[in-house]
Each structure stands twice: as C-alpha cells, then as structure tokens.
Design an enzyme around this catalytic site. Structure first.
Site, PDB file in Angstrom:
ATOM      1  N   GLY A 139      -5.533 -19.619   1.817  1.00 50.73           N
ATOM      2  CA  GLY A 139      -5.497 -21.243   1.793  1.00 50.73           C
ATOM      3  C   GLY A 139      -6.673 -21.821   0.938  1.00 50.73           C
ATOM      4  CG  ASP A 181      -6.713 -23.573   4.574  1.00 55.53           C
ATOM      5  OD1 ASP A 181      -7.507 -23.041   5.539  1.00 55.53           O
ATOM      6  OD2 ASP A 181      -5.603 -23.144   4.387  1.00 55.53           O
ATOM      7  CG  ASP A 200      -4.579 -25.437  13.950  1.00 59.12           C
ATOM      8  OD1 ASP A 200      -4.645 -26.420  15.027  1.00 59.12           O
ATOM      9  OD2 ASP A 200      -3.365 -24.857  13.838  1.00 59.12           O
ATOM     10  CE  LYS A 256      -3.163 -28.633  11.682  1.00 57.50           C
ATOM     11  NZ  LYS A 256      -1.964 -27.848  12.130  1.00 57.50           N
ATOM     12  CG  PHE A 296       2.367 -26.788   9.762  1.00 57.79           C
ATOM     13  CD1 PHE A 296       1.464 -25.936  10.499  1.00 57.79           C
ATOM     14  CD2 PHE A 296       2.806 -26.277   8.762  1.00 57.79           C
ATOM     15  CE1 PHE A 296       1.178 -24.710   9.924  1.00 57.79           C
ATOM     16  CE2 PHE A 296       2.582 -25.063   8.105  1.00 57.79           C
ATOM     17  CZ  PHE A 296       1.863 -24.264   8.763  1.00 57.79           C
ATOM     18  CB  VAL A 297      -0.775 -30.889   6.535  1.00 53.96           C
ATOM     19  CG1 VAL A 297      -0.649 -31.961   7.263  1.00 53.96           C
ATOM     20  CG2 VAL A 297      -2.066 -29.740   6.787  1.00 53.96           C
ATOM     21  CG  ASP A 336       0.949 -20.728   3.715  1.00 52.87           C
ATOM     22  OD1 ASP A 336      -0.071 -20.898   4.311  1.00 52.87           O
ATOM     23  OD2 ASP A 336       2.017 -19.743   4.207  1.00 52.87           O
ATOM     24  NE  ARG A 368      -0.578 -19.503  -0.018  1.00 47.19           N
ATOM     25  CZ  ARG A 368      -1.046 -19.372   1.034  1.00 47.19           C
ATOM     26  NH1 ARG A 368      -1.894 -20.425   1.546  1.00 47.19           N
ATOM     27  NH2 ARG A 368      -0.727 -18.284   2.010  1.00 47.19           N
TER      28      ARG A 368
HETATM   29  P1  IMP Z   1      -7.291 -21.653  13.030  1.00 49.05           P
HETATM   30  O1  IMP Z   1      -7.701 -20.250  13.126  1.00 49.05           O
HETATM   31  O2  IMP Z   1      -6.161 -21.913  13.939  1.00 49.05           O
HETATM   32  O3  IMP Z   1      -8.360 -22.600  12.958  1.00 49.05           O
HETATM   33  O4  IMP Z   1      -6.460 -21.709  11.691  1.00 49.05           O
HETATM   34  C1  IMP Z   1      -6.790 -21.757  10.535  1.00 49.05           C
HETATM   35  C2  IMP Z   1      -5.925 -21.020   9.609  1.00 49.05           C
HETATM   36  O5  IMP Z   1      -4.707 -21.495   9.952  1.00 49.05           O
HETATM   37  C3  IMP Z   1      -6.247 -22.066   8.200  1.00 49.05           C
HETATM   38  O6  IMP Z   1      -6.962 -21.308   7.546  1.00 49.05           O
HETATM   39  C4  IMP Z   1      -4.791 -22.033   7.716  1.00 49.05           C
HETATM   40  O7  IMP Z   1      -4.330 -20.839   6.963  1.00 49.05           O
HETATM   41  C5  IMP Z   1      -3.604 -21.875   8.756  1.00 49.05           C
HETATM   42  N1  IMP Z   1      -3.271 -23.251   9.388  1.00 49.05           N
HETATM   43  C6  IMP Z   1      -3.771 -23.931  10.325  1.00 49.05           C
HETATM   44  N2  IMP Z   1      -3.049 -25.014  10.227  1.00 49.05           N
HETATM   45  C7  IMP Z   1      -2.132 -25.180   9.336  1.00 49.05           C
HETATM   46  C8  IMP Z   1      -1.488 -26.172   8.710  1.00 49.05           C
HETATM   47  O8  IMP Z   1      -1.251 -27.415   9.209  1.00 49.05           O
HETATM   48  N3  IMP Z   1      -0.755 -25.990   7.522  1.00 49.05           N
HETATM   49  C9  IMP Z   1      -1.080 -24.722   7.034  1.00 49.05           C
HETATM   50  N4  IMP Z   1      -1.830 -23.793   7.445  1.00 49.05           N
HETATM   51  C10 IMP Z   1      -2.699 -24.006   8.639  1.00 49.05           C
HETATM   52 MG    MG Z   2      -5.867 -19.584   5.699  1.00 49.54          MG
END
Ligand code: IMP
Ligand code: MG
Length: 204
Positions: free
Chosen positions: A54, A113, A116, A144, A165-166, A172, A178
């Site tokens: 990402g 990227d 979340d 987020k 979700f973006v 992606d 992407r």
């Molecule tokens: P986390 O581990 O939940 O913080 O998520 C991080 C990873 O989840 C990022 O590197 C993204 O690849 C993916 N991700 C989280 N939210 C989104 C979204 O809204 N769109 C696309 N990918 C996301």
């Molecule tokens: Mg990622």
C-alpha cells in the site's frame, strides 16, 4: 474503474501539497539527528522502511522530497484477505525476514499508507526496535479516526480521515484501485460486485 467511485475524499493536489509539508518536516528532523550522531563511519541520514504494498506510491512521492543520504528496506505485512474490508486477527501475513539483523546507528522512518487498527505498525515497530536503531519514527499518509483503537503515537500523519474504507494512491480493495491518483471511497455497488465475483470463484 471511475464508475466504482462514490466520491473523492482527498484529491491529488491536496496530497501533493501535504507531502511538501511532510517532506520539509522530516528533512529538518532527520538532518539534525544525523548531524548529532554520525561521524565515525558514514551512515545513511535516513533509512526508510516502507510497508508493502500500500505504501508504494506514497513512498515514491515522499522520498523525492527528501534530499538526504537515504537507504530503503522493504517489508511486507498483509492483514486484509480477499474482499474483506475489516482486518481479521489470524490473517496477518508478514515477512520481516528481509530486515537486516541489526539497525544500529540507523535513523529509521517506517512508512505506511494508513493507520487503521494499528495492528500492522505495532507489529513492525516491535520487530524494528529489537534491531536497535538509533532513531525509530513512524509516518503514515492517512490516519483513521477510530475511538476504539488504543493510542499509538505516530510521528507524522498526512491526513485524519473518517472511519471509511478508502482506495487509491496505493490503497487497494481486493488488490484493485491502487493506481487511482486520488484517494476515494468506493461505491456500495462496486463492493457488492467484487464480493459476488469472489463468491463465484472469479479472479482474484
Ligand atoms: P491496521 O493494521 O489495521 O492499522 O491496517 C493497516 C493496513 O490495512 C494498511 O497498511 C492497509 O494496507 C490496510 N487498510 C486499512 N484500512 C484500509 C482502507 O480503508 N483501505 C485500504 N486498505 C486499508
Ligand atoms: Mg498495507
């Protein structure tokens, strides 16, 4: 592809403008660090650790705004299987094995990227801390707003966005979108179509 977009959340001009600011901030911080700690052996002023896939577009645009001696160590972590838009525990795939055993003396900036649930960055920063870098900082393009997620001190964040979700600019859905130059919210019809395709066994 454009038909699948419900709305653009952050357009390419706003991204470029924010990256100019981030670049200036990071350059100032890391140049100072390198001046203080370097000296005996030449070291990169900054070691970028981008999380694949990402962060590729963010990385490419940000690194060209950092006129410093730089190295890159790529790593990959994936937590979203197939058409899921929600991270599921137990589905994290990570390959941190390509990291050097030691990062002593390195001023590391982890690049992702989006922040979340924070699962990815916690995993990565823990693994990096074991390698004892001189500096360990984190940079994400998007953060987020999720009150349910435990606090995590990010050093640099491009934009705070609502819990949606973006896609685009490297992000992606199910491996697609992407290459959109802007950051956008997918339409519900596009999401429904992808889920239907996956349930019928179509690629991917
Ligand atoms: P986390 O581990 O939940 O913080 O998520 C991080 C990873 O989840 C990022 O590197 C993204 O690849 C993916 N991700 C989280 N939210 C989104 C979204 O809204 N769109 C696309 N990918 C996301
Ligand atoms: Mg990622």
């Amino acid at each position: 592809m454009d038909h699948d977009i419900a709305r653009i959340l952050i357009d390419r001009q706003a991204i470029a403008q924010r990256l100019d600011e981030l670049g200036r901030e990071i350059e100032a911080d890391f140049k100072q660090r390198a001046d203080r700690v370097n000296g005996v052996r030449p070291r990169p002023q900054i070691t970028l650790v981008p999380i694949l896939t990402g962060s590729v577009i963010f990385l490419a645009d940000l690194m060209r705004r950092l006129p410093m001696m730089m190295q890159i160590e790529l790593i990959s972590v994936s937590s979203y299987p197939g058409t899921s838009t929600v991270a599921r525990q137990g589905h994290i795939r990570h390959d941190l094995s390509r990291l050097p055993a030691s990062l002593a003396g390195h001023h590391v900036l982890v690049i992702d990227d989006i922040f979340d649930s924070g699962q990815t960055l916690r995993l990565v920063t823990d693994a990096l801390r074991e390698r004892q870098p001189a500096t360990l900082k984190t940079c994400v393009l998007l953060r987020k707003q999720r009150p349910d997620v435990p606090a995590f001190e990010l050093d640099y964040a491009g934009f705070d966005i609502p819990d949606e979700f973006v896609v685009g600019y490297g992000l992606d859905y199910n491996g697609y979108y992407r290459n959109l130059p802007d950051i956008a919210v997918l339409s519900s019809t596009a999401i429904a179509r992808h889920m239907q395709e996956e349930s019928q066994g179509e690629h991917p």
